[in-house]
Motif scaffolding. Structure first.
Motif, PDB file in Angstrom:
ATOM      1  N   ALA A 149      41.189  48.582  41.927  1.00 44.51           N
ATOM      2  CA  ALA A 149      40.449  47.630  41.093  1.00 44.51           C
ATOM      3  C   ALA A 149      39.048  47.371  41.629  1.00 44.51           C
ATOM      4  CB  ALA A 149      41.226  46.322  40.981  1.00 44.51           C
ATOM      5  N   THR A 150      38.892  47.322  42.944  1.00 45.88           N
ATOM      6  CA  THR A 150      37.563  47.032  43.499  1.00 45.88           C
ATOM      7  C   THR A 150      36.570  48.142  43.154  1.00 45.88           C
ATOM      8  OG1 THR A 150      38.217  47.994  45.618  1.00 45.88           O
ATOM      9  CG2 THR A 150      38.377  45.593  45.398  1.00 45.88           C
ATOM     10  N   GLY A 151      37.016  49.384  43.186  1.00 47.97           N
ATOM     11  CA  GLY A 151      36.137  50.500  42.824  1.00 47.97           C
ATOM     12  C   GLY A 151      35.680  50.405  41.385  1.00 47.97           C
ATOM     13  N   PHE A 152      36.604  50.108  40.499  1.00 51.07           N
ATOM     14  CA  PHE A 152      36.292  49.968  39.086  1.00 51.07           C
ATOM     15  C   PHE A 152      35.355  48.779  38.863  1.00 51.07           C
ATOM     16  CE2 PHE A 152      37.528  48.655  34.679  1.00 51.07           C
ATOM     17  CZ  PHE A 152      37.009  49.764  34.038  1.00 51.07           C
ATOM     18  N   CYS A 153      35.653  47.658  39.490  1.00 51.97           N
ATOM     19  CA  CYS A 153      34.816  46.456  39.349  1.00 51.97           C
ATOM     20  C   CYS A 153      33.406  46.698  39.875  1.00 51.97           C
ATOM     21  CB  CYS A 153      35.462  45.268  40.050  1.00 51.97           C
ATOM     22  SG  CYS A 153      36.932  44.664  39.201  1.00 51.97           S
ATOM     23  N   ASN A 154      33.289  47.449  40.972  1.00 51.31           N
ATOM     24  CA  ASN A 154      31.963  47.763  41.517  1.00 51.31           C
ATOM     25  C   ASN A 154      31.143  48.602  40.532  1.00 51.31           C
ATOM     26  OD1 ASN A 154      32.434  46.329  43.862  1.00 51.31           O
ATOM     27  ND2 ASN A 154      33.101  48.131  45.016  1.00 51.31           N
ATOM     28  N   ILE A 155      31.803  49.548  39.871  1.00 53.25           N
ATOM     29  CA  ILE A 155      31.112  50.364  38.866  1.00 53.25           C
ATOM     30  C   ILE A 155      30.658  49.487  37.704  1.00 53.25           C
ATOM     31  CG2 ILE A 155      31.429  52.188  37.131  1.00 53.25           C
ATOM     32  CD1 ILE A 155      33.211  53.628  39.214  1.00 53.25           C
ATOM     33  N   LEU A 156      31.542  48.632  37.235  1.00 48.75           N
ATOM     34  CA  LEU A 156      31.179  47.733  36.134  1.00 48.75           C
ATOM     35  C   LEU A 156      30.015  46.827  36.517  1.00 48.75           C
ATOM     36  CD1 LEU A 156      34.684  46.684  34.746  1.00 48.75           C
ATOM     37  CD2 LEU A 156      33.083  48.368  33.807  1.00 48.75           C
ATOM     38  N   SER A 157      30.025  46.300  37.721  1.00 47.37           N
ATOM     39  CA  SER A 157      28.938  45.444  38.195  1.00 47.37           C
ATOM     40  C   SER A 157      27.615  46.189  38.235  1.00 47.37           C
ATOM     41  CB  SER A 157      29.246  44.890  39.584  1.00 47.37           C
ATOM     42  OG  SER A 157      30.298  43.969  39.513  1.00 47.37           O
ATOM     43  N   ALA A 158      27.657  47.410  38.743  1.00 49.96           N
ATOM     44  CA  ALA A 158      26.433  48.224  38.822  1.00 49.96           C
ATOM     45  C   ALA A 158      25.870  48.496  37.443  1.00 49.96           C
ATOM     46  CB  ALA A 158      26.712  49.530  39.560  1.00 49.96           C
ATOM     47  N   ILE A 159      26.740  48.813  36.501  1.00 49.58           N
ATOM     48  CA  ILE A 159      26.289  49.089  35.122  1.00 49.58           C
ATOM     49  C   ILE A 159      25.743  47.826  34.483  1.00 49.58           C
ATOM     50  CG2 ILE A 159      27.105  49.713  32.815  1.00 49.58           C
ATOM     51  CD1 ILE A 159      28.974  51.751  34.244  1.00 49.58           C
ATOM     52  N   ASN A 160      26.423  46.691  34.691  1.00 51.31           N
ATOM     53  CA  ASN A 160      25.951  45.423  34.125  1.00 51.31           C
ATOM     54  C   ASN A 160      24.600  45.023  34.695  1.00 51.31           C
ATOM     55  OD1 ASN A 160      27.979  44.937  32.258  1.00 51.31           O
ATOM     56  ND2 ASN A 160      29.286  43.949  33.774  1.00 51.31           N
TER      57      ASN A 160
END
Length: 149
Positions: free
Chosen positions: A135-146
């Motif tokens: 989940a942390t990897g996915f959340c980090n990607i989402l944060s970067a895109i946002n």
């Protein structure tokens, strides 16, 4: 034609089919990647009613980029293929319908390349595999895109 039958059945039952297409390393080195994936897409969308294609999601994932040791397409390579796919969709369904269709890129998407991939004009989203297992990897990607938007 098996995927085509599944797409038609999914649409008939109100589901959103996700159609995955890709090319091999050999096809890439021969310079026929675009032709290969366009052919796959056209076969998978064969006889799909002109009102339904926007309900189908297309995910391009080069086979050579998918696995533990895969190397993602560069943003430029991914954009080129997605542009070719979008152009083929324009021929099939017209500009308005082609613009409504969702084209995803998947193949070794990670935190480092996600923002440059999603920034490409014909890439509507990312089909994230291994990087989303935690989940942390996915959340980090989402944060970067946002943060990019």
């Amino acid at each position: 034609m098996t995927v085509n039958k599944k797409v038609k059945t999914a649409l008939k039952h109100g589901l959103t089919p996700l159609v995955c297409i890709g090319n091999s390393h050999e096809e890439k080195s021969l310079g026929v990647s675009a032709e290969t994936v366009i052919k796959q897409m056209k076969i998978n969308l064969f006889e799909i009613d002109k009102q339904h294609p926007a309900q189908v999601v297309i995910a391009y994932g080069p086979i050579w980029a998918i696995n533990k040791n895969g190397i993602a397409a560069t943003p430029e390579e991914a954009q080129y293929i997605h542009h070719q796919l979008r152009s083929a969709l324009v021929e099939l369904y017209g500009q308005q319908m082609a613009d409504q269709m969702i084209l995803l890129y998947g193949g070794s998407v990670n935190l480092e390349n996600s923002t440059s991939l999603i920034a490409q004009p014909d890439i509507d989203g990312l089909f994230i595999g291994r990087s989303a297992w935690q989940a942390t990897g996915f959340c980090n990607i989402l944060s970067a895109i946002n943060q990019q938007n």
